[in-house]
Write an enzyme that holds these catalytic residues in place. Structure first.
Site, PDB file in Angstrom:
ATOM      1  N   GLY A  65      -7.054   2.100   5.125  1.00 48.99           N
ATOM      2  CA  GLY A  65      -7.109   3.172   6.013  1.00 48.99           C
ATOM      3  C   GLY A  65      -8.570   3.708   5.971  1.00 48.99           C
ATOM      4  O   GLY A  65      -8.762   4.853   6.399  1.00 48.99           O
TER       5      GLY A  65
ATOM      6  N   ASN B 189       1.925  -3.619   8.770  1.00 53.82           N
ATOM      7  CA  ASN B 189       2.553  -2.437   8.086  1.00 53.82           C
ATOM      8  C   ASN B 189       2.730  -1.317   9.005  1.00 53.82           C
ATOM      9  O   ASN B 189       1.620  -0.783   8.902  1.00 53.82           O
ATOM     10  CB  ASN B 189       2.241  -2.248   6.694  1.00 53.82           C
ATOM     11  CG  ASN B 189       2.977  -0.986   5.909  1.00 53.82           C
ATOM     12  OD1 ASN B 189       3.682  -0.521   6.261  1.00 53.82           O
ATOM     13  ND2 ASN B 189       2.191  -0.524   4.768  1.00 53.82           N
ATOM     14  N   TRP B 190       3.493  -0.757   9.579  1.00 51.90           N
ATOM     15  CA  TRP B 190       3.567   0.355  10.533  1.00 51.90           C
ATOM     16  C   TRP B 190       3.835   1.645   9.772  1.00 51.90           C
ATOM     17  O   TRP B 190       3.468   2.612  10.378  1.00 51.90           O
ATOM     18  CB  TRP B 190       4.647   0.057  11.683  1.00 51.90           C
ATOM     19  CG  TRP B 190       4.541  -1.032  12.473  1.00 51.90           C
ATOM     20  CD1 TRP B 190       3.386  -1.748  12.479  1.00 51.90           C
ATOM     21  CD2 TRP B 190       5.266  -1.603  13.567  1.00 51.90           C
ATOM     22  NE1 TRP B 190       3.942  -2.734  13.574  1.00 51.90           N
ATOM     23  CE2 TRP B 190       5.101  -2.695  14.242  1.00 51.90           C
ATOM     24  CE3 TRP B 190       6.625  -0.897  14.062  1.00 51.90           C
ATOM     25  CZ2 TRP B 190       5.549  -3.154  15.375  1.00 51.90           C
ATOM     26  CZ3 TRP B 190       7.294  -1.363  15.138  1.00 51.90           C
ATOM     27  CH2 TRP B 190       6.617  -2.677  15.655  1.00 51.90           C
ATOM     28  N   LYS B 191       3.880   1.566   8.424  1.00 49.03           N
ATOM     29  CA  LYS B 191       4.038   2.877   7.881  1.00 49.03           C
ATOM     30  C   LYS B 191       4.869   3.948   8.203  1.00 49.03           C
ATOM     31  O   LYS B 191       5.684   3.507   9.127  1.00 49.03           O
ATOM     32  CB  LYS B 191       2.440   3.264   7.488  1.00 49.03           C
ATOM     33  CG  LYS B 191       1.580   2.438   7.128  1.00 49.03           C
ATOM     34  CD  LYS B 191       0.563   2.902   6.288  1.00 49.03           C
ATOM     35  CE  LYS B 191      -0.452   1.738   5.896  1.00 49.03           C
ATOM     36  NZ  LYS B 191      -1.833   2.239   5.374  1.00 49.03           N
TER      37      LYS B 191
ATOM     38  N   GLU C 207      -4.752  -5.718  -1.853  1.00 49.47           N
ATOM     39  CA  GLU C 207      -5.465  -4.694  -0.918  1.00 49.47           C
ATOM     40  C   GLU C 207      -6.026  -3.742  -1.826  1.00 49.47           C
ATOM     41  O   GLU C 207      -5.474  -2.929  -2.436  1.00 49.47           O
ATOM     42  CB  GLU C 207      -4.034  -4.063  -0.400  1.00 49.47           C
ATOM     43  CG  GLU C 207      -3.054  -4.967   0.483  1.00 49.47           C
ATOM     44  CD  GLU C 207      -2.257  -4.043   1.357  1.00 49.47           C
ATOM     45  OE1 GLU C 207      -2.602  -4.354   2.580  1.00 49.47           O
ATOM     46  OE2 GLU C 207      -1.599  -3.042   1.126  1.00 49.47           O
TER      47      GLU C 207
ATOM     48  N   HIS D 236       3.630  -1.237  -2.529  1.00 50.63           N
ATOM     49  CA  HIS D 236       2.292  -0.956  -1.555  1.00 50.63           C
ATOM     50  C   HIS D 236       1.436   0.429  -2.532  1.00 50.63           C
ATOM     51  O   HIS D 236       2.155   1.099  -2.987  1.00 50.63           O
ATOM     52  CB  HIS D 236       2.711  -0.153  -0.058  1.00 50.63           C
ATOM     53  CG  HIS D 236       1.567  -0.207   0.839  1.00 50.63           C
ATOM     54  ND1 HIS D 236       0.828   0.982   0.571  1.00 50.63           N
ATOM     55  CD2 HIS D 236       0.878  -1.108   1.575  1.00 50.63           C
ATOM     56  CE1 HIS D 236       0.088   1.084   1.731  1.00 50.63           C
ATOM     57  NE2 HIS D 236      -0.151  -0.372   2.346  1.00 50.63           N
TER      58      HIS D 236
ATOM     59  N   GLY E  11      -2.605  -2.388   8.663  1.00 54.31           N
ATOM     60  CA  GLY E  11      -1.972  -1.106   8.569  1.00 54.31           C
ATOM     61  C   GLY E  11      -2.328  -0.714   9.923  1.00 54.31           C
ATOM     62  O   GLY E  11      -1.695  -1.051  11.080  1.00 54.31           O
ATOM     63  N   GLY E  12      -3.494   0.015   9.892  1.00 53.90           N
ATOM     64  CA  GLY E  12      -3.651   0.642  11.411  1.00 53.90           C
ATOM     65  C   GLY E  12      -3.842  -0.139  12.800  1.00 53.90           C
ATOM     66  O   GLY E  12      -3.312   0.359  13.736  1.00 53.90           O
TER      67      GLY E  12
ATOM     68  N   SER F 147      -8.277  -2.471   6.046  1.00 56.08           N
ATOM     69  CA  SER F 147      -9.213  -2.241   7.379  1.00 56.08           C
ATOM     70  C   SER F 147      -9.328  -3.443   8.005  1.00 56.08           C
ATOM     71  O   SER F 147     -10.587  -3.734   8.492  1.00 56.08           O
ATOM     72  CB  SER F 147     -10.320  -1.349   6.864  1.00 56.08           C
ATOM     73  OG  SER F 147     -10.115  -0.074   6.393  1.00 56.08           O
TER      74      SER F 147
HETATM   75  C1  PEP Z   1      -2.005  -1.411   4.555  1.00 57.17           C
HETATM   76  O1  PEP Z   1      -1.378  -0.170   4.908  1.00 57.17           O
HETATM   77  O2  PEP Z   1      -1.586  -2.073   3.690  1.00 57.17           O
HETATM   78  C2  PEP Z   1      -3.479  -1.493   4.945  1.00 57.17           C
HETATM   79  C3  PEP Z   1      -4.167  -2.585   4.615  1.00 57.17           C
HETATM   80  O3  PEP Z   1      -3.797  -0.694   5.929  1.00 57.17           O
HETATM   81  P1  PEP Z   1      -5.303  -0.412   6.820  1.00 57.17           P
HETATM   82  O4  PEP Z   1      -4.994  -1.933   7.632  1.00 57.17           O
HETATM   83  O5  PEP Z   1      -5.030   0.467   7.909  1.00 57.17           O
HETATM   84  O6  PEP Z   1      -6.140  -0.122   5.994  1.00 57.17           O
END
Ligand code: PEP
Length: 250
Positions: free
Chosen positions: A172, A9-11, A166, A94, A233-234, A212
């Site tokens: 994040g 997920n590039w947000k 999640e 999300h 995400g990140g 994460s």
């Molecule tokens: C997400 O955006 O769904 C996510 C899990 O982010 P991250 O991996 O950065 O925690």
């Protein structure tokens, strides 16, 4: 045996030119991936990313979609618009959309139903806040998110639904749920799916973990019985981080 499904997920990151360039290098690097791979860039990046991964096995997904066919919904994007540019998959519910844009389980359900009716694949995100977990409300929250979020979905349509667990406190933040905690939540979600849609659907249900995920923790998470992939995400924003995650299966 469920096949692992890893999604990025590039947000709200990367401008279209960066996104297309990165997608092209990812498509080349991930051509022998043993897992199903999806990337979800922001709307304006979608056409360039679709073009960049053409011919590869990478699925391109949107991060949201509207629950109406068309009309006076300023700022919104429809299923038809996405499908017209070759995007047949969408992330819904999300936690950032729940938290910052007030999306409720009922509202998310409308989008889930509409997206499925329009032939799209849905990645439905669920998960509790730290306050809910510490208040002993984990199961209550997940039950509402699954039962309301998937209300009216048929067992047949569930073939097109992925669930992403999640925990909000792990997104994040660098904090990851322990594999045991994550697996327990996944097992609970699978039980909810079984109650609602039957054993066969539950056994085949892909449930991703998100929060994460990084190269250093992905293997132990993916080794858990009920964890069937990751929503990242990140760490999905660079090839250096995302490629080892995709390649977590030998
Ligand atoms: C997400 O955006 O769904 C996510 C899990 O982010 P991250 O991996 O950065 O925690």
């Amino acid at each position: 045996m469920r096949n692992l499904y890893i999604a990025g997920n590039w947000k709200m990151n990367m401008v279209p030119s960066e996104a297309a360039k990165y997608a092209a290098s990812l498509a080349a690097a991930a051509k022998d991936a043993k897992v199903k791979v999806m990337i979800a860039p922001t709307f304006v990046c979608l056409p360039g990313v679709v073009e960049a991964v053409k011919g590869s096995n990478i699925i391109v997904s949107a991060q949201n979609v509207n629950d109406h066919e068309k009309g006076a919904y300023t700022g919104e994007v429809s299923c038809a618009m996405l499908k017209d540019i070759g995007v047949n998959s969408v992330i819904l519910g999300h936690s950032e959309r729940r938290q910052y844009y007030g999306e409720t389980n009922e509202f998310i359900n409308k989008k889930v139903l509409f997206a499925l009716e329009n032939g799209m694949e849905v990645d439905l995100c669920v998960g509790e806040t730290l306050e809910e977990r510490e208040g002993g409300r984990l199961e209550e929250v997940l039950t509402a998110q699954i039962n309301v979020g998937l209300d009216g979905v048929t067992p047949e349509q569930m073939k097109h639904v992925t669930i992403a667990y999640e925990p909000v406190w792990a997104i994040g933040t660098g904090k990851t749920a322990t594999p045991a905690d994550a697996n327990a939540a996944h097992a609970f979600i699978r039980g909810l799916v079984e109650k609602k849609f039957g054993k066969a659907v539950a056994e085949n249900q892909i449930i991703q973990y998100g929060g994460s995920v990084k190269p250093s923790n992905v293997r132990e998470l993916m080794a858990c019985e009920h964890i069937d992939g990751a929503l990242v995400g990140g760490a999905s924003l660079t090839l250096e981080q995302f490629l080892p995650i995709i390649n977590c299966v030998d």
